[in-house]
Scaffold this motif. Structure first.
Motif, mmCIF file in Angstrom:
data_model
loop_
_atom_site.group_PDB
_atom_site.id
_atom_site.type_symbol
_atom_site.label_atom_id
_atom_site.label_comp_id
_atom_site.label_asym_id
_atom_site.label_seq_id
_atom_site.Cartn_x
_atom_site.Cartn_y
_atom_site.Cartn_z
ATOM 1 N N TRP A 31 -29.101 11.649 58.121
ATOM 2 C CA TRP A 31 -29.288 12.438 59.449
ATOM 3 C C TRP A 31 -28.529 12.000 60.604
ATOM 4 O O TRP A 31 -27.785 12.783 61.288
ATOM 5 C CB TRP A 31 -30.847 12.729 59.810
ATOM 6 C CG TRP A 31 -31.126 13.184 61.423
ATOM 7 C CD1 TRP A 31 -31.079 14.817 61.437
ATOM 8 C CD2 TRP A 31 -31.141 12.404 62.611
ATOM 9 N NE1 TRP A 31 -31.308 14.880 62.783
ATOM 10 C CE2 TRP A 31 -31.437 13.689 63.552
ATOM 11 C CE3 TRP A 31 -31.184 11.267 63.072
ATOM 12 C CZ2 TRP A 31 -31.679 13.420 64.768
ATOM 13 C CZ3 TRP A 31 -31.314 11.128 64.065
ATOM 14 C CH2 TRP A 31 -31.581 12.119 65.227
ATOM 15 N N ILE A 34 -24.584 12.198 59.979
ATOM 16 C CA ILE A 34 -24.113 13.298 60.330
ATOM 17 C C ILE A 34 -24.035 13.877 61.427
ATOM 18 O O ILE A 34 -23.079 14.469 62.042
ATOM 19 C CB ILE A 34 -25.026 14.522 59.402
ATOM 20 C CG1 ILE A 34 -24.641 14.397 57.903
ATOM 21 C CG2 ILE A 34 -24.603 16.051 59.595
ATOM 22 C CD1 ILE A 34 -25.801 14.858 57.136
ATOM 23 N N ARG A 37 -20.954 12.089 63.115
ATOM 24 C CA ARG A 37 -19.616 12.885 62.695
ATOM 25 C C ARG A 37 -19.429 13.948 63.293
ATOM 26 O O ARG A 37 -18.475 14.365 63.890
ATOM 27 C CB ARG A 37 -19.748 12.944 61.230
ATOM 28 C CG ARG A 37 -18.498 13.650 60.584
ATOM 29 C CD ARG A 37 -18.834 14.459 59.250
ATOM 30 N NE ARG A 37 -19.649 15.461 59.310
ATOM 31 C CZ ARG A 37 -20.250 16.081 58.266
ATOM 32 N NH1 ARG A 37 -20.049 15.472 56.978
ATOM 33 N NH2 ARG A 37 -21.036 16.945 58.579
ATOM 34 N N ASP A 38 -20.569 15.166 63.224
ATOM 35 C CA ASP A 38 -20.233 16.191 64.047
ATOM 36 C C ASP A 38 -20.302 16.279 65.670
ATOM 37 O O ASP A 38 -19.812 17.118 65.925
ATOM 38 C CB ASP A 38 -21.628 17.042 63.791
ATOM 39 C CG ASP A 38 -21.836 17.353 62.265
ATOM 40 O OD1 ASP A 38 -20.949 17.277 61.448
ATOM 41 O OD2 ASP A 38 -22.751 18.146 61.881
ATOM 42 N N VAL A 76 -20.820 10.769 53.892
ATOM 43 C CA VAL A 76 -20.570 11.624 55.093
ATOM 44 C C VAL A 76 -19.469 12.030 55.477
ATOM 45 O O VAL A 76 -18.945 12.936 55.891
ATOM 46 C CB VAL A 76 -21.551 11.053 56.234
ATOM 47 C CG1 VAL A 76 -21.582 11.939 57.302
ATOM 48 C CG2 VAL A 76 -23.106 11.333 55.771
#
Length: 81
Positions: A31, A34, A37-38, A76
């Motif tokens: 979690w 991600i 990264r996002d 990821v």
């Protein structure tokens, strides 16, 4: 990394540390990674935060190793948007 990204990443990391109990550390690491990264962090920038998380949730009797979080980071960032 911008100041805003740093502040957000720190917030995500602190939340992950709070949630990262034995039995949920892997899922929580996913979690966190991600989200990092996002929000546009590079793999190298995300490594700083995921390492902080790993050190905070590692326990002598229930280790959570840097190898484990590096595996999450690698996985990821293979799926980079």
């Amino acid at each position: 990394m911008t100041n805003e990204q740093y502040t957000r990443a720190t917030g995500f990391t602190n939340e992950a540390i709070t949630k990262g109990q034995v039995g949920s550390r892997y899922k929580t690491a996913m979690w966190l990674t991600i989200n990092l990264r996002d929000m546009g962090l590079t793999k190298e920038e995300a490594n700083e935060f995921i390492t902080t998380y790993q050190k905070a949730v590692d326990q002598p009797d229930k280790p959570y190793t840097s190898r484990e979080v590096q595996s999450v980071l690698k996985s990821v960032y293979k799926q980079q948007l």
